[in-house]
Design an enzyme around this catalytic site. Structure first.
Site, mmCIF file in Angstrom:
data_model
loop_
_atom_site.group_PDB
_atom_site.id
_atom_site.type_symbol
_atom_site.label_atom_id
_atom_site.label_comp_id
_atom_site.label_asym_id
_atom_site.label_seq_id
_atom_site.Cartn_x
_atom_site.Cartn_y
_atom_site.Cartn_z
ATOM 1 N N GLY A 1 0.833 -1.192 0.000
ATOM 2 C CA GLY A 1 0.000 0.000 0.000
ATOM 3 C C GLY A 1 0.865 1.238 0.000
ATOM 4 O O GLY A 1 2.017 1.200 0.453
ATOM 5 N N GLN B 1 3.302 9.911 0.978
ATOM 6 C CA GLN B 1 4.583 9.206 1.060
ATOM 7 C C GLN B 1 5.503 9.514 -0.118
ATOM 8 O O GLN B 1 6.683 9.227 -0.064
ATOM 9 C CB GLN B 1 4.349 7.685 1.151
ATOM 10 C CG GLN B 1 3.745 7.276 2.479
ATOM 11 C CD GLN B 1 3.549 5.773 2.532
ATOM 12 O OE1 GLN B 1 2.555 5.255 2.051
ATOM 13 N NE2 GLN B 1 4.510 5.065 3.100
ATOM 14 N N CYS C 1 5.978 -0.196 7.363
ATOM 15 C CA CYS C 1 5.635 0.954 6.534
ATOM 16 C C CYS C 1 6.835 1.296 5.652
ATOM 17 O O CYS C 1 7.965 1.306 6.136
ATOM 18 C CB CYS C 1 5.293 2.150 7.428
ATOM 19 S SG CYS C 1 4.913 3.649 6.514
ATOM 20 N N LEU C 2 6.592 1.556 4.357
ATOM 21 C CA LEU C 2 7.699 1.879 3.452
ATOM 22 C C LEU C 2 8.423 3.153 3.888
ATOM 23 O O LEU C 2 9.578 3.356 3.536
ATOM 24 C CB LEU C 2 7.188 2.038 2.016
ATOM 25 C CG LEU C 2 6.689 0.762 1.325
ATOM 26 C CD1 LEU C 2 6.132 1.090 -0.053
ATOM 27 C CD2 LEU C 2 7.784 -0.293 1.235
ATOM 28 N N HIS D 1 -4.224 1.797 7.576
ATOM 29 C CA HIS D 1 -2.858 2.335 7.607
ATOM 30 C C HIS D 1 -2.704 3.454 6.571
ATOM 31 O O HIS D 1 -2.188 4.530 6.874
ATOM 32 C CB HIS D 1 -1.878 1.181 7.328
ATOM 33 C CG HIS D 1 -0.442 1.582 7.267
ATOM 34 N ND1 HIS D 1 0.486 1.166 8.202
ATOM 35 C CD2 HIS D 1 0.248 2.345 6.384
ATOM 36 C CE1 HIS D 1 1.678 1.678 7.885
ATOM 37 N NE2 HIS D 1 1.559 2.393 6.782
ATOM 38 N N GLU D 2 -3.176 3.204 5.343
ATOM 39 C CA GLU D 2 -2.999 4.193 4.269
ATOM 40 C C GLU D 2 -3.883 5.422 4.488
ATOM 41 O O GLU D 2 -3.460 6.546 4.232
ATOM 42 C CB GLU D 2 -3.287 3.570 2.894
ATOM 43 C CG GLU D 2 -2.418 2.364 2.528
ATOM 44 C CD GLU D 2 -0.928 2.567 2.748
ATOM 45 O OE1 GLU D 2 -0.460 3.720 2.676
ATOM 46 O OE2 GLU D 2 -0.227 1.578 3.022
ATOM 47 N N HIS E 1 -2.293 7.702 6.801
ATOM 48 C CA HIS E 1 -1.265 8.537 6.158
ATOM 49 C C HIS E 1 -1.862 9.843 5.648
ATOM 50 O O HIS E 1 -1.243 10.900 5.744
ATOM 51 C CB HIS E 1 -0.643 7.804 4.955
ATOM 52 C CG HIS E 1 0.546 6.957 5.305
ATOM 53 N ND1 HIS E 1 1.693 7.480 5.868
ATOM 54 C CD2 HIS E 1 0.779 5.636 5.141
ATOM 55 C CE1 HIS E 1 2.574 6.489 6.040
ATOM 56 N NE2 HIS E 1 2.040 5.361 5.617
HETATM 57 ZN ZN ZN Z 1 2.861 3.495 5.695
#
Ligand code: ZN
Length: 154
Positions: free
Chosen positions: A46, A51, A89-90, A131-132, A135
């Site tokens: 995701g 991000q 998380c990236l 989660h997204e 963000h």
């Molecule tokens: Zn994330």
């Protein structure tokens, strides 16, 4: 399409609140495509536009099953249950935390055709969506985690 740089750690872009997308322009489609390409290149499941430093309400999700979800202005309209699972998380490579999330959510969004979509998600998909969408509010895994995993647990 292009792979974009993923903002990490204390980058201020991660704290910015995303604004609603009012019109689906070719630019928005290009951002969605770049987001997908960036997510796939990092083997993520995701990615939110914040991000890659774009504070717009855009999310892509693919649980590595080849089914890409592109969500514009996504919103959780219903949430049920609670479950604590490990998340990464990236934007925080190497960090894994235990995060409580609802087990079932109903999400409303707009697709790239400008149509309203509403769907139910459970398990991992429900978790990734929460989660997204976090963000987009400038909320991060590191805010939500109740415990971080030690290196030997990773
Ligand atoms: Zn994330």
């Amino acid at each position: 399409m292009a792979i974009r740089m993923i903002r990490k750690g204390t980058d201020e872009a991660l704290r910015e609140k995303a604004s609603q997308v009012k019109e689906i322009t070719p630019k928005i489609i290009e951002i969605l495509e770049d987001m997908a390409e960036t997510m796939y290149s990092e083997e993520g499941i995701g990615l939110a536009a914040n991000q890659i430093g774009i504070p717009k309400s855009l999310v892509v999700v693919d649980l590595q099953e080849g089914e890409l979800l592109e969500l514009i202005n996504p919103e959780i309209v219903q949430a049920e249950g609670k479950e604590v699972e490990v998340e990464g998380c990236l934007s925080f490579p190497g960090i894994l935390g235990e995060v409580p999330r609802a087990t079932r959510v109903v999400v409303e969004a707009i697709n790239r055709e400008g149509e309203k979509v509403k769907f139910e998600a459970q398990g991992l998909l429900a978790r990734v969506l929460q989660h997204e969408i976090d963000h987009l509010e400038g909320k991060l895994l590191v805010d939500r985690a109740v415990r971080f995993l030690e290196k030997e647990e990773n």
